[in-house]
Design a protein around this motif. Structure first.
Motif, PDB file in Angstrom:
ATOM      1  N   ARG A   1      -0.462  -5.763  -8.430  1.00  5.75           N
ATOM      2  CA  ARG A   1      -1.530  -4.780  -8.244  1.00  5.75           C
ATOM      3  C   ARG A   1      -2.828  -5.284  -8.861  1.00  5.75           C
ATOM      4  O   ARG A   1      -2.899  -6.397  -9.394  1.00  5.75           O
TER       5      ARG A   1
ATOM      6  N   HIS B   1      -7.049  -4.546  -2.890  1.00  4.21           N
ATOM      7  CA  HIS B   1      -5.968  -3.830  -2.226  1.00  4.21           C
ATOM      8  C   HIS B   1      -5.626  -4.430  -0.867  1.00  4.21           C
ATOM      9  O   HIS B   1      -4.436  -4.524  -0.515  1.00  4.21           O
TER      10      HIS B   1
ATOM     11  N   SER C   1      -3.539   1.017  -7.688  1.00  4.54           N
ATOM     12  CA  SER C   1      -2.108   1.305  -7.759  1.00  4.54           C
ATOM     13  C   SER C   1      -1.764   2.122  -8.995  1.00  4.54           C
ATOM     14  O   SER C   1      -2.333   1.906 -10.074  1.00  4.54           O
TER      15      SER C   1
ATOM     16  N   TRP D   1      -8.921   2.028  -3.475  1.00  2.00           N
ATOM     17  CA  TRP D   1      -7.558   2.399  -3.837  1.00  2.00           C
ATOM     18  C   TRP D   1      -7.030   1.504  -4.955  1.00  2.00           C
ATOM     19  O   TRP D   1      -7.123   0.279  -4.892  1.00  2.00           O
TER      20      TRP D   1
ATOM     21  N   TYR E   1       0.272   2.416  -3.351  1.00  2.00           N
ATOM     22  CA  TYR E   1      -0.749   3.461  -3.456  1.00  2.00           C
ATOM     23  C   TYR E   1      -0.183   4.797  -3.006  1.00  2.00           C
ATOM     24  O   TYR E   1       0.546   4.902  -2.010  1.00  2.00           O
TER      25      TYR E   1
ATOM     26  N   SER F   1       0.830  -1.195   0.000  1.00  2.00           N
ATOM     27  CA  SER F   1       0.000   0.000   0.000  1.00  2.00           C
ATOM     28  C   SER F   1       0.877   1.263   0.000  1.00  2.00           C
ATOM     29  O   SER F   1       1.776   1.393  -0.817  1.00  2.00           O
TER      30      SER F   1
END
Length: 330
Positions: free
Chosen positions: A216, A274, A236, A234, A196, A160
């Protein structure tokens, strides 16, 4: 008064003579062993009390850096966590991968049975981990990592927001650190899991990184926890790698029907997002870190351009062929 038999008297004299000769022989041997004067030999022959052993040095109770899974050649792994507690959720899955990594930089507190160590660093204190990494590579103690120190391969891992730090901020910080000599701050292997960064469409991997494996997703499953995060779900940013960097960019969203082994059982690509991706990569990340290679093709998703990925098995039951270090549980 009792009389001694005439037969016994010669026996007693013989025993006395033997005892005297034996003592003289021991003294002569002792004198030869010490090769000094008779007085010195006599002094050295006396039994001396054993010195008391020096007390074992105890590790400080406060926070400190330790290196786990040491071995030869020199290797160091720095892992950076994402949001949330270090021992929960995706960070716990990341921790499972990192505690088996070679030369992992750990943060420890306490002593003995109360010692607690973490093989990953939060996004707030990752620089402390980097300082520990640099210090551990400074073998000659001159405050710098240079020609006087053995070569040491550096690996970086993150999930992350921690993956973005590992993939961008860490390589740049190592390259700019005055304690690190030219070429000594290069990152040989990097594993980034669902990196992220808010508002960031691309993630440029610095040229000081030799190999990077990026995992990802481009679609978010309904149950993904990042939907509840600010700006969620979220996704990537697309990695951008220079000519000197070999990158493997995987996308689990390309394999909605294929099942992947994770720390919580098999998961199809359709439900990998994620927050649970780290549990899947924890099962294959050591191929990248220890072997410097891709995992088997039936364990990896397609590349982000839709092409097949992974190493081909020579026969169906072929094992990974990796020698794992002994477990170093946190």
């Amino acid at each position: 008064m009792r009389r001694i038999s005439p037969v016994i008297v010669p026996l007693l004299l013989a025993v006395s003579a033997c005892s005297s000769a034996s003592k003289q022989g021991e003294q002569a041997q002792d004198g030869q062993a010490h090769s000094g004067s008779p007085d010195q030999a006599a002094e050295q022959a006396q039994v001396q009390p054993e010195p008391k052993p020096a007390p074992a040095a105890e590790a400080p109770a406060g926070p400190r850096v330790e290196i786990g899974n040491r071995g030869e050649p020199c290797q160091r792994t720095l892992c950076i966590a994402g949001p949330g507690p270090l021992d929960q959720g995706a960070n716990r899955d990341l921790r499972e991968l990192c505690h088996q990594s070679p030369g992992v930089v750990r943060r420890c507190e306490g002593q003995g049975d109360e010692q607690v160590c973490f093989s990953l660093w939060s996004g707030q204190d990752w620089r402390e981990g980097m300082d520990g990494l640099i210090t551990s590579m400074d073998q000659d103690g001159d405050g710098k990592v240079g020609e006087g120190d053995p070569a040491c391969s550096i690996y970086a891992v993150g999930w992350s927001t921690g993956a973005t730090l590992a993939g961008d901020a860490l390589p740049k910080a190592l390259a700019d650190d005055p304690r690190v000599g030219e070429g000594r701050g290069e990152i040989e292997r990097m594993v980034l899991i669902a990196p992220y960064a808010p508002g960031q469409d691309t993630l440029e991997i610095p040229g000081s990184v030799r190999n990077a494996w990026i995992y990802r997703n481009t679609k978010s499953p309904e149950g993904d926890c990042s939907r509840a995060f600010e700006g969620g779900p979220w996704f990537s940013p697309k990695p951008v790698c220079g000519e000197g960097t070999q990158c493997w960019d995987y996308d689990y969203s390309y394999e909605p029907q294929l099942a992947f082994l994770s720390r919580q059982g098999a998961r199809s690509g359709a439900v990998i997002g994620h927050c649970n991706m780290a549990s899947v990569v924890a099962k294959i990340g050591l191929f990248n870190l220890i072997g410097g290679q891709e995992a088997w093709a039936d364990q990896t998703p397609r590349f982000s351009d839709g092409t097949p990925s992974g190493a081909e098995r020579r026969h169906p039951d072929e094992p990974p062929g990796l020698r794992l270090p002994p477990p170093n549980m946190d």
